[in-house]
Each structure stands twice: as structure tokens, then as C-alpha cells.
Write a protein that holds these residues in place. Structure first.
Motif, mmCIF file in Angstrom:
data_model
loop_
_atom_site.group_PDB
_atom_site.id
_atom_site.type_symbol
_atom_site.label_atom_id
_atom_site.label_comp_id
_atom_site.label_asym_id
_atom_site.label_seq_id
_atom_site.Cartn_x
_atom_site.Cartn_y
_atom_site.Cartn_z
ATOM 1 N N GLY A 46 -60.597 36.111 2.980
ATOM 2 C CA GLY A 46 -60.773 35.159 1.892
ATOM 3 C C GLY A 46 -60.194 33.786 2.164
ATOM 4 N N ARG A 47 -59.688 33.565 3.377
ATOM 5 C CA ARG A 47 -59.124 32.266 3.728
ATOM 6 C C ARG A 47 -59.916 31.639 4.865
ATOM 7 N NH1 ARG A 47 -52.746 32.830 4.593
ATOM 8 N NH2 ARG A 47 -53.457 34.296 6.196
ATOM 9 N N THR A 57 -63.206 32.298 8.961
ATOM 10 C CA THR A 57 -63.047 32.871 7.634
ATOM 11 C C THR A 57 -62.612 34.325 7.762
ATOM 12 O OG1 THR A 57 -64.793 31.432 6.779
ATOM 13 C CG2 THR A 57 -64.173 33.326 5.423
#
Length: 284
Positions: free
Chosen positions: A104-105, A101
Motif C-alpha cells: 500500500g506504499r 508499490t
């Protein structure tokens, strides 16, 4: 069955994924580079500490597999990138699965038979969602030993790169609820395989901290390094190399866990091995 050394190299694969691929976060409590052995520790105590550190990779690998988490932070030119990884690794063959992570992805990552696969949300290569890098091929193209591709810091070679003066027992604490002993280590980079080239990139000493449980297995490992990299175009015309500070903290739990790492369907995979190799040569 592979040798203990081969299994220990699989642990190094996890270090590679944290320090190079994740490019990102460590703990706030960082070891000091080149820290000497504690003044109050006897010669016999220092020797025992060194033996514990030297045997830690083999003892960890004897567990065959484990769940792992990773926190990586990379900082350069006033900016930083932080990544968190969670997954599992098979010490027998080096296969692993991890979800990373960052920004935000959530990036899905697998290592199968020394091939790295990554799937980044919203990103495709030649219309395919998975990218792959043949790690052993990259190593050969860069003139390195493919048997050591999983270990940029050469963790399997630490036993030869440390002496009694390089290790000190620095305390005890719980890691994920398990009692551990903490050791501060200063690794002599010149004594690692490819040490001369590596020293140009990370300096003379590589500071490391290990937390070992009652069975001598690694529960937490922290490596902090400052890597010299080519200057970016935005840094001005001086051409001076950038200094990237990377701190990697890795933890092992649930030894003996099942690891299910499978390669994605071939039709969904784009091979970017040559691109990765070229990028690696540019940064050498």
C-alpha cells in the motif's frame, strides 16, 4: 561511450533492483529448474536458440534506454511479499528511475552513478527522507567486483554459463502487443563469476525464461530462484537457514525513451551504505 558489455551490465542493475532491493512477484507461468532442451528440437535449432539468448543482452543494450516494469514476489515461512515497479533505465550508464508499490506504499527509487537512492513514505533516517547506498562501495567491502554490482545473477556472463543443452525454444506469444519467441534457459551457476558462493545461496542451476522480439531484444525476462538465508529468530532454535523463493518478471518497452535520473539534494540524503554492507555480510 561504454562497451556493449558495460551496457549489458546496466540491464543487470534492473535485475538487482528487482531480485534484491524490491524483494518481492513473478508470473504464474514459471519455468522448470534444469529443464532440458526440447526433444523435438534439432541440434542446429538448439544452437540457434543458444546464440539468440547469448546475444540478447547486447542487442537490448544497443537501444540505449527503455521503459521497464517489474513484478517481484518473495515467499518464505508461509508468508509472501509482492511488489510492482515501473520506471525507465539508461543502458549506457545504468541510471534508472522507478516507483515501487508494495504494502500500500509507493517507494521512490533512483540509481545515479551506481548509487541507489530510496524514499519510503513515513520513514526517515537521521531526519532525512532519502537513504542512499553506494553499490560499488558495498561490492568492494564484500570482496566483489564493483563492475558487476548491478547483476546478482551475472546476466552479462550468461553467454559463458550456458550451452546448447541449456536452452530450448518453448513457443511464441505477444508481450505488450509485440510478437516474441520464448526461450527456457537453465544457467549453470558454477560457471558464473563468484559461482561457488552463489551456488551455496541459490543452488546448482538458475532457471530463466526470456521473450525476445524480432530484433533479438529482451521484451520480458523471468528469473526464479530459491535463496538460502539465515534463520530468523522466530523460526525456532534449530538455526536452519530459511528458504526464500523469489520470482522476478521484468519487461522492457519504448526503447530509446528519455531517462531523467538525478540525485536528491545532498541535505535530504542519509548514507546507509555501511549498514547495507554489514547486512550483506551477515547473509553471506
Amino acid at each position: 561511450m561504454r562497451s556493449r558489455r558495460a551496457k549489458a551490465s546496466a540491464i543487470g542493475t534492473a535485475v538487482l533492483l528487482g531480485s534484491v532491493v524490491l524483494t518481492g512477484c513473478g508470473g504464474d507461468d514459471e519455468p522448470e529448474a534444469g529443464k532440458p532442451a526440447a526433444a523435438g528440437e534439432s541440434a542446429g535449432g538448439r544452437q540457434q536458440s543458444t546464440q539468440a539468448v547469448r546475444g540478447a543482452y547486447d542487442r537490448t543494450a544497443e537501444a540505449d534506454s527503455a521503459k521497464m516494469t517489474m513484478k517481484v514476489k518473495a515467499a518464505a515461512e508461509g508468508k509472501s511479499i509482492t511488489s510492482d515497479g515501473e520506471g525507465a533505465i539508461d543502458f549506457e550508464d545504468g541510471d534508472s528511475t522507478m516507483t515501487i508499490t508494495a504494502g500500500g506504499r509507493a517507494v521512490e527509487q533512483r540509481v545515479v552513478d551506481q548509487v541507489l537512492y530510496q524514499k519510503v513514505p513515513g520513514q526517515q533516517q537521521d531526519g532525512k527522507p532519502w537513504m542512499k547506498i553506494d553499490l560499488s562501495k558495498v561490492a568492494r567491502q564484500q570482496g566483489a567486483d564493483p563492475g558487476q554490482i548491478g547483476d546478482p545473477a551475472r546476466s552479462a556472463a550468461y553467454a559463458k554459463a550456458i550451452s546448447d543443452d541449456d536452452v530450448s525454444r518453448s513457443g511464441s506469444e505477444k508481450v505488450a502487443g509485440v510478437d516474441t519467441v520464448r526461450y527456457d534457459v537453465s544457467v549453470d551457476v558454477s560457471r558464473l563469476p563468484g559461482g561457488e558462493r552463489l551456488r551455496d545461496q541459490v543452488g546448482r542451476n538458475l532457471p530463466m525464461r526470456l521473450w525476445l522480439d524480432d530484433d533479438g531484444r529482451i521484451r520480458r525476462q523471468q528469473i526464479d530462484m530459491t535463496v538460502k538465508a539465515p534463520a530468523s529468530g522466530e523460526s525456532g532454535a534449530s538455526g536452519s537457514p530459511r528458504q526464500i523463493k523469489i520470482s522476478t518478471v521484468m519487461e522492457f518497452t519504448d526503447f530509446g525513451t528519455d531517462v531523467e535520473a538525478e540525485a536528491p539534494p545532498a541535505g535530504q540524503v542519509a548514507d546507509v551504505t555501511d549498514q547495507a554492507a554489514r547486512q550483506g555480510r551477515k547473509q553471506s
